[in-house]
Every structure is written in C-alpha cells, then in structure tokens.
Scaffold this motif. Sequence first.
Motif, PDB file in Angstrom:
ATOM      1  N   TRP A  65     -69.800  -4.372   9.722  1.00 49.90           N
ATOM      2  CA  TRP A  65     -68.558  -3.986   9.019  1.00 49.90           C
ATOM      3  C   TRP A  65     -68.797  -2.829   8.069  1.00 49.90           C
ATOM      4  CZ3 TRP A  65     -68.909  -4.443   3.721  1.00 49.90           C
ATOM      5  CH2 TRP A  65     -69.901  -5.296   3.222  1.00 49.90           C
ATOM      6  N   GLN A  66     -70.055  -2.522   7.778  1.00 53.20           N
ATOM      7  CA  GLN A  66     -70.329  -1.440   6.836  1.00 53.20           C
ATOM      8  C   GLN A  66     -70.288  -0.074   7.515  1.00 53.20           C
ATOM      9  OE1 GLN A  66     -73.939  -3.073   5.133  1.00 53.20           O
ATOM     10  NE2 GLN A  66     -72.939  -3.515   3.184  1.00 53.20           N
ATOM     11  N   LEU A  67     -70.693  -0.009   8.783  1.00 54.44           N
ATOM     12  CA  LEU A  67     -70.698   1.322   9.430  1.00 54.44           C
ATOM     13  C   LEU A  67     -69.284   1.893   9.583  1.00 54.44           C
ATOM     14  CD1 LEU A  67     -73.572   0.807  11.989  1.00 54.44           C
ATOM     15  CD2 LEU A  67     -73.487   2.481  10.143  1.00 54.44           C
ATOM     16  N   PRO A  68     -68.271   1.268  10.106  1.00 58.97           N
ATOM     17  CA  PRO A  68     -68.338   0.040  10.898  1.00 58.97           C
ATOM     18  C   PRO A  68     -68.566   0.332  12.380  1.00 58.97           C
ATOM     19  CG  PRO A  68     -66.045   0.632  10.536  1.00 58.97           C
ATOM     20  CD  PRO A  68     -66.876   1.721   9.915  1.00 58.97           C
ATOM     21  N   ILE A  69     -69.020  -0.753  13.075  1.00 61.11           N
ATOM     22  CA  ILE A  69     -69.047  -0.762  14.536  1.00 61.11           C
ATOM     23  C   ILE A  69     -67.740  -1.406  14.971  1.00 61.11           C
ATOM     24  CG2 ILE A  69     -70.179  -1.757  16.568  1.00 61.11           C
ATOM     25  CD1 ILE A  69     -72.823  -1.688  14.991  1.00 61.11           C
ATOM     26  N   ARG A  70     -66.797  -0.585  15.414  1.00 57.24           N
ATOM     27  CA  ARG A  70     -65.476  -1.115  15.780  1.00 57.24           C
ATOM     28  C   ARG A  70     -65.516  -1.741  17.160  1.00 57.24           C
ATOM     29  NH1 ARG A  70     -62.429   1.459  11.818  1.00 57.24           N
ATOM     30  NH2 ARG A  70     -63.336   3.479  11.289  1.00 57.24           N
ATOM     31  N   THR A  84     -84.120   8.053   5.746  1.00 57.78           N
ATOM     32  CA  THR A  84     -83.990   6.609   5.575  1.00 57.78           C
ATOM     33  C   THR A  84     -83.802   5.946   6.938  1.00 57.78           C
ATOM     34  OG1 THR A  84     -82.926   6.960   3.438  1.00 57.78           O
ATOM     35  CG2 THR A  84     -82.649   4.789   4.440  1.00 57.78           C
ATOM     36  N   VAL A  85     -84.667   4.969   7.239  1.00 56.52           N
ATOM     37  CA  VAL A  85     -84.519   4.232   8.489  1.00 56.52           C
ATOM     38  C   VAL A  85     -83.277   3.350   8.379  1.00 56.52           C
ATOM     39  CG1 VAL A  85     -85.520   2.438   9.958  1.00 56.52           C
ATOM     40  CG2 VAL A  85     -86.986   4.241   9.004  1.00 56.52           C
ATOM     41  N   ALA A  86     -82.403   3.423   9.365  1.00 60.89           N
ATOM     42  CA  ALA A  86     -81.208   2.574   9.386  1.00 60.89           C
ATOM     43  C   ALA A  86     -81.536   1.293  10.139  1.00 60.89           C
ATOM     44  CB  ALA A  86     -80.064   3.308  10.082  1.00 60.89           C
ATOM     45  N   VAL A  87     -81.315   0.144   9.494  1.00 58.14           N
ATOM     46  CA  VAL A  87     -81.533  -1.136  10.167  1.00 58.14           C
ATOM     47  C   VAL A  87     -80.167  -1.760  10.420  1.00 58.14           C
ATOM     48  CG1 VAL A  87     -82.682  -3.359  10.101  1.00 58.14           C
ATOM     49  CG2 VAL A  87     -83.727  -1.387   8.958  1.00 58.14           C
ATOM     50  N   ILE A  88     -79.859  -1.999  11.685  1.00 58.48           N
ATOM     51  CA  ILE A  88     -78.509  -2.392  12.089  1.00 58.48           C
ATOM     52  C   ILE A  88     -78.579  -3.715  12.841  1.00 58.48           C
ATOM     53  CG2 ILE A  88     -76.516  -1.710  13.500  1.00 58.48           C
ATOM     54  CD1 ILE A  88     -77.469   1.233  13.088  1.00 58.48           C
ATOM     55  N   PRO A  89     -77.807  -4.714  12.405  1.00 64.03           N
ATOM     56  CA  PRO A  89     -77.801  -5.975  13.151  1.00 64.03           C
ATOM     57  C   PRO A  89     -77.129  -5.785  14.498  1.00 64.03           C
ATOM     58  CG  PRO A  89     -76.131  -6.002  11.412  1.00 64.03           C
ATOM     59  CD  PRO A  89     -76.922  -4.737  11.241  1.00 64.03           C
ATOM     60  N   GLY A  90     -77.771  -6.266  15.553  1.00 63.83           N
ATOM     61  CA  GLY A  90     -77.151  -6.236  16.864  1.00 63.83           C
ATOM     62  C   GLY A  90     -76.085  -7.305  16.961  1.00 63.83           C
ATOM     63  N   PHE A  91     -75.343  -7.293  18.083  1.00 63.52           N
ATOM     64  CA  PHE A  91     -74.491  -8.443  18.433  1.00 63.52           C
ATOM     65  C   PHE A  91     -73.183  -8.487  17.651  1.00 63.52           C
ATOM     66  CE2 PHE A  91     -74.070 -13.266  17.766  1.00 63.52           C
ATOM     67  CZ  PHE A  91     -73.567 -13.545  19.027  1.00 63.52           C
ATOM     68  N   GLN A  92     -73.068  -7.721  16.547  1.00 65.11           N
ATOM     69  CA  GLN A  92     -71.885  -7.867  15.699  1.00 65.11           C
ATOM     70  C   GLN A  92     -71.116  -6.573  15.532  1.00 65.11           C
ATOM     71  OE1 GLN A  92     -73.136  -7.480  11.068  1.00 65.11           O
ATOM     72  NE2 GLN A  92     -74.042  -9.209  12.140  1.00 65.11           N
ATOM     73  N   ASP A 124     -58.519  -5.699  12.469  1.00 58.14           N
ATOM     74  CA  ASP A 124     -57.965  -6.432  11.330  1.00 58.14           C
ATOM     75  C   ASP A 124     -59.011  -6.707  10.248  1.00 58.14           C
ATOM     76  OD1 ASP A 124     -59.535  -8.384  12.461  1.00 58.14           O
ATOM     77  OD2 ASP A 124     -57.925  -9.800  12.859  1.00 58.14           O
ATOM     78  N   GLY A 125     -60.200  -6.123  10.398  1.00 59.18           N
ATOM     79  CA  GLY A 125     -61.217  -6.268   9.357  1.00 59.18           C
ATOM     80  C   GLY A 125     -62.044  -7.535   9.457  1.00 59.18           C
ATOM     81  N   ARG A 126     -61.894  -8.293  10.546  1.00 59.76           N
ATOM     82  CA  ARG A 126     -62.693  -9.508  10.677  1.00 59.76           C
ATOM     83  C   ARG A 126     -63.924  -9.249  11.547  1.00 59.76           C
ATOM     84  NH1 ARG A 126     -59.782 -15.087  10.706  1.00 59.76           N
ATOM     85  NH2 ARG A 126     -61.777 -15.497   9.697  1.00 59.76           N
ATOM     86  N   ILE A 127     -64.935 -10.111  11.367  1.00 62.83           N
ATOM     87  CA  ILE A 127     -66.185  -9.951  12.113  1.00 62.83           C
ATOM     88  C   ILE A 127     -65.981 -10.339  13.572  1.00 62.83           C
ATOM     89  CG2 ILE A 127     -68.515 -10.913  12.394  1.00 62.83           C
ATOM     90  CD1 ILE A 127     -68.718 -11.164   9.399  1.00 62.83           C
TER      91      ILE A 127
END
Lengths: 421, 421
Positions: A98-103, A129-137, A142-145
């Motif tokens: 949600w921070q990037l976000p990955i829509r 800066t190395v970007a660490v991004i959680p996969g799968f999400q 509507d702003g929900r995960i």
Amino acid sequence: MARIVMKFGGTSMAGMERIRNVAARVKHVVEQGHEVAVVVSAMAGETDRLVGFCKEASPLYDPAEYDVVVASGEQVTSGLLAMTLKAMGVDARSWLGWQLPIRTNEAHAKARIGDIDTIDLLASMRSGTVAVIPGFQGMMEDGRISTLGRGGSDTSAVAVAAAVKADRCDIYTDVDGVYTTDPRIVARARKLDLVTYEEMLELASVGAKVLQTRSVGLAMKEGVVVQVLSSFDDPTQDDLPGTLIVSEEELEAKLKEDKMERQLITGIAHDKNEAKITLTRVPDRPGAVAHIFGPLADAAINVDMIIQNVGRDKGETDVTFTVPGADLARALDVLESQKDVIGFNRVIPDTKVAKVSVVGVGMKSHAGVASTMFKSLADRGINILAISTSEIKVSVLIDEDETELAVRVLHTAYGLDAPVA
Amino acid sequence: MARIVMKFGGTSMAGMERIRNVAARVKHVVEQGHEVAVVVSAMAGETDRLVGFCKEASPLYDPAEYDVVVASGEQVTSGLLAMTLKAMGVDARSWLGWQLPIRTNEAHAKARIGDIDTIDLLASMRSGTVAVIPGFQGMMEDGRISTLGRGGSDTSAVAVAAAVKADRCDIYTDVDGVYTTDPRIVARARKLDLVTYEEMLELASVGAKVLQTRSVGLAMKEGVVVQVLSSFDDPTQDDLPGTLIVSEEELEAKLKEDKMERQLITGIAHDKNEAKITLTRVPDRPGAVAHIFGPLADAAINVDMIIQNVGRDKGETDVTFTVPGADLARALDVLESQKDVIGFNRVIPDTKVAKVSVVGVGMKSHAGVASTMFKSLADRGINILAISTSEIKVSVLIDEDETELAVRVLHTAYGLDAPVA
C-alpha cells in the motif's frame, strides 16, 4: 551497472539465519554496483499458519479480511530483511504494497497486479537504497489490502521488474535452476542454461514447480529476463549457475553467440494432478458436445484433452476428456446437473492417470517428434489414453503407475541424459 | 443507543476460541443497539515473538523497520476478529492504522497519537458496520508505520474513543476491574465501582497494572469515560460488573445519586521497581543539588523521593533519592561522570526497597491521612526510609521485605477490607 530485482521465497526467508544469508547475497550484488529491489515471501510455514487461523474463524471466511491477515507474513519478512541489511551497512527500506502502491484489481485473495507507482521507489533506489518489497500483496482501488493467491510472490517480483524496467529478475529458490526433467525421477537430468518463456510455461503448467505459471506469462508479456538461482549457494559467489528464461529471439542469439545447436526437445514434464472423465452413450448429434463443454467452461473448469470415441451404437458415442484433479468434484456436479440436457448414460471418473509431455521450441522446425514419443512408449508397452499437442509440446495421458517409467524412457529417447560422470 | 469503543488485550485475543468469545461479546453489545468500534491487541506472545526476530536481526535494530515488523501482530487479530464477526452475522470491517489513518508524531517505536481521521470511520459505524481497529499502531507524516510502545493499545482505544466522541471506552482485560489493592496480597481487597482519573493515574504509576498510565492521562485530558471489565465473563451478560473511571465531578454526582459517602482512601498501591541511591558527603553549598538532579533530568531519568540528611560534618551532607529500577544503571553512569562536579564521596545504590502509597481524592478534604499511615506502620515496626506526597497520594519508601505486611496493615487501617463473607 544494472538494475536488478531479486526475489527470495519462503524457504530462503525461514528464520533470521537464512534472512542474514539473503542479506549477504543482496549486499554482494549491491557491492558490484547494481541498483537493487528485493521481493520477499513470508517465512516458510507462516502463510499456512495464518490461513489456518482464517479457516478456524470460519470455513467461509471473508476474503477482504483474509487478505488483511495473510499479507502480514510478507510485511514481517520485509521489515526483517531491511533491518538486517541496515545492520550490515547496506542502506535499505521496506515498501509495503500500500505504500508504493502496487495497485491490483478488485479480486480479494486472487488479485491481479495493475499499475505500480515507481516515482518514489526509483528515486530511493537511485540514491543507493535497496528497496525491500513484500511479495504477494497489493492495494485495491478502495484502499484495502489485496493478495495475489498462493505463490504470488514470483508474479510480484516480475511485475516490479517490469515496472522499474529492470535488466533482470533473479528468482532465488531452493533448487538451482530448471532441469530437463524432475531429478528425483531421472538422476541424469541436466540443468538447462537457457529456456524460453513458452517452454517454461509448458513445463510449469505440467508440474515443474520452479516458478508460478502466472509469473512466467507476465515475464513473457513484459519482456522481463528472468533467472532462476539457488539461494543456498555461497552468497558471495559471482556468476551463480542458474537458468535464464528469455524470448525465443534472445535464445537464438545466445545460441549463435556460443556456436551451440538448438536441442530438439528441452524437457520432459509430468503431472499427476489430472483426472479423466468418460461420459457413455452421448447422443451423436450436432451440438451435443457444446452441451458438455459449455457448462464446464461457464464453471471456469479447464478441459484439456478430449477424445470422441467411435460410436458403439447407432447415433451414440462415448466422450472422454481431462480436467484438473482439483476441479473433478465440481465437474461431476456440473455434469450431473446437465444430465438431461446432455443425455449421457453414465459418467466414469478416473484419477489414476498422469499427463507426460515433451516440450521444446525446437519441435517447431522438426517433424517426427510425436512419432518418436509414441514409438518409445509403445516399445515399453505403455498405453496412451489420450493425446494433445501444441506448437511446442506433445502430451500423452497414461496410467499413473507408468509415469516414472515413461519420463525415463522419453528422457533417453530424446538424448537428454547427462553424460555419465 | 450509545457509541462505544471496546478494547481487548492480548490474553483475550490469544487464539481463535478466545477471539470467538470476544466476537460474541461485541455482537451482544451491537444487538443492544449501540454503535461499536473495537480496538484489539496482538495475540498474547506474538509481539514478543516479533520483537525477538528484530533483536536477532540486530541488537541495534532500525526502529522504522521494527515498527513494520511488530505492527503486523495487531493487523492479524483485526482481520481475524472482523471475519469472525461477519461469520456470526455482524457486519464488520478492519481499519488498519494507515487506512484511517491514525496519525502519530515522528517517533518510531514510541510514537504519540495526534489526529485520527474519522469521516469514513463514522460513516461506516453509522451504517451499522462494526469497526475493528488494531491497537498500538499508527502512521507518520511520511506515510510509514509507527507504533506506540508496549502496552500502547489502551492508549489507541482511548484516542479512538476521543476521536469518535464515544460515550464510553470499555477496556476488557484479564481482571474484572480495579481493586483497592492487589488481591494476591490482600484476600479481602474489594473491587471499586468508581475511581477518578487522578486516582487511577496514581494507582497505575505505582504498580497497579490494569491500564497503561498514558491511556489514563489521555482519557482525563479528553474526558473519555473508561470502564475496566473482564473479558472472561459470560459474553452475553448485561451490566458486567466492572470499574468506571471518571472525573472527580462525575464521581461526586454519582455518589450523590446513590446517596453514598466518599471514601477517604480509594486504594493502596505498591511498587518494588524502585531503586534508592545515596550520595555521601556532598558539599552543603547552594547549587550542589542542581549538579545532581540537572544531569539526571537531562538523561530523562525520573527522580521521585528526595531526602537531604542532616549534615554529619561541617559543610557536608548525604543526599538520598529514588529512581525507577530500570534506570538505575544509567543513573549510576550519569552520577559517576559528574563526580568531580558534584563532589560526593561514595554512591550507594539499593534496590531492596519498595514504595507503598495510599491514594484517594478524599484526602483533599481530610486531614490526618498521613499521620494514620505513619502511625499504623510504626505500630508494626516498619521503618520509613523516605516520604513523598501529592494532593491525592502519600507514598513511603520501605524495606522491600516488608511490602506485603505494609499493604495489609494500611488496607485494614483505612477501613478498606471487604466484610467477611
């Protein structure tokens, strides 16, 4: 200097000792001067634990809240990897979905990635800066995960690689590459240096579980060069031996460069998760087949091989086809509900079958691949129940008990066995 | 109809069986026609597990990434409670800290809540949807996750209650209210129906760990009526017997309504986490004390009781004071580094002390509270090492071994013992 996306799966992230090993590998790549984004899975077992809670809460759990619960696993490993990198002196920060976000689209628990905003991400990566991004999400409109469905982290990695126009997407797994066949069945299976997207798709979709099928399709569509590597090799080693997945043109170019011949067949895949269904005494009239396969398609059940047997009685025929084993029960329900419309006599399911496939872009320009396959299997008395083909694949349905024998026979027949050491 | 914020701690959320019990309680309150927001902690033990990973990653872990990791615990329980409510037929949805958002200042791992956006939240609550909100977490101005420090979920609940102008904030814990003293020490301790914010602050800050001190201070500042209840009572019971925390005016009004007399003393608290420090032979000159307490204040070490002994030698005196036990080592470091400036001879630490306090707003209008305390303790031969007082509290420092005896003696002396059943 290149821009590289590195992806580490759950086995590679299982516990701090392994996360430190991952961090050491990332550090090594950063020290070679590359710009790096890392996509991580949850610790092995963690997603199962979280899914278990959801199932305990309710068998029919709310998918929006399921996404809130299960997305936490990758959030944890993202934070832990970023802090481990910082502790090793490598500047890093986590970017949650949600921070990037990955829509993504509006499909909880099985979302598809749309756009990824990369302005802040690229600015951060360019600053070292190395970007660490959680996969799968990801995040929905509507702003929900949202989450992508199990195994979705490979797709996240490829999507991030496409979005940042990475030079390469390195997928670190618990195997060191893609093999000509399952090494547990054929000891002389060889690791492939190069494989095309199309071949990888066929290999993945018939059971070679190195990469999630969807991620390979996305890489092909977006032209992302993917490399499969082992996360358990020495993290400071240069030029880890892996498998590079490229387009057919890139494959041709590399073969020319190395003065190598194209192999006719790239690999042998097998899949025991198929089920065969036979409908007996279906009326042999125009439109009868549509009554069978229309409702199955409506129920999103993927039918693969189809054989219409020669009519036994006048005006009647048997129809045999295969569906994924996981969809068998649903397929039988659909067929029973359509029994009057279709007009069959009996439905005979059979899960003791397996699909064995020979895959290779080389067969586009060579005749005789199928006949070699049929002859080799016939010579060993293996009975073929059904056949399907594509431009780069020939598949046969056989008795499940003969799977390993068939794979070994074909591996030898197409000259894939590694030389004896 | 009222608007109620319900808060459940980690013990109440430990596993799906307990979460179902929490959901049943929420459902019961919703069915009484109330608008409800629920603030939840992580499952008991989960935050420790996550903090453990961070410490394993690095003893000096990055606090921004620490927040990413530990905030996941409450995210999980929020999703699980929301889906459990939905499965029970109660409309509900989770609102993560960044989704509302709950804005905090820029202090990772010890953030303070600023504004909470309530437009969407209130619209959702008004439509009959229970809002499930993770405690302990918020979002900083830069869009990154923050957490409030351990035990912060009580504060989250009070902050949400203030933001939505709730009629009451019900804090469900593993005890069923606030007692006149620790029932493990005094079997005849009584549960209090009513206590003022000021009294609760004094009781909380001297070791009655029912509520986080900061949450009580916030409730007082914002005028939030807080109720402490047990989460292990029958979830469908009306009028659970708890303790209501209110302002002094509300207390007076309720006492008048019930034709009750104000108690002189509300409760007896004790705290074994104090440490006593004595500096010997400090020069008895103007400004000497400032040299001691200035540097301690600069180091954010809270000094409580102070005694300046009668000078033994001409121009010299001993100075004794107490600090929180957790700060002792740091305090000793500060003092040693200032030894030349202060000019003491020896520093004598002592952790075998305890602070026992009598607390009650009633003492504002009654004399003789302190003398009753000193006489009761003297009658039992308990030696008082130091004294401190506030408007509603008298505290004494005693030998740690005499803590339980002192608490029992005072509980009886002020007439707090419950009648024998």
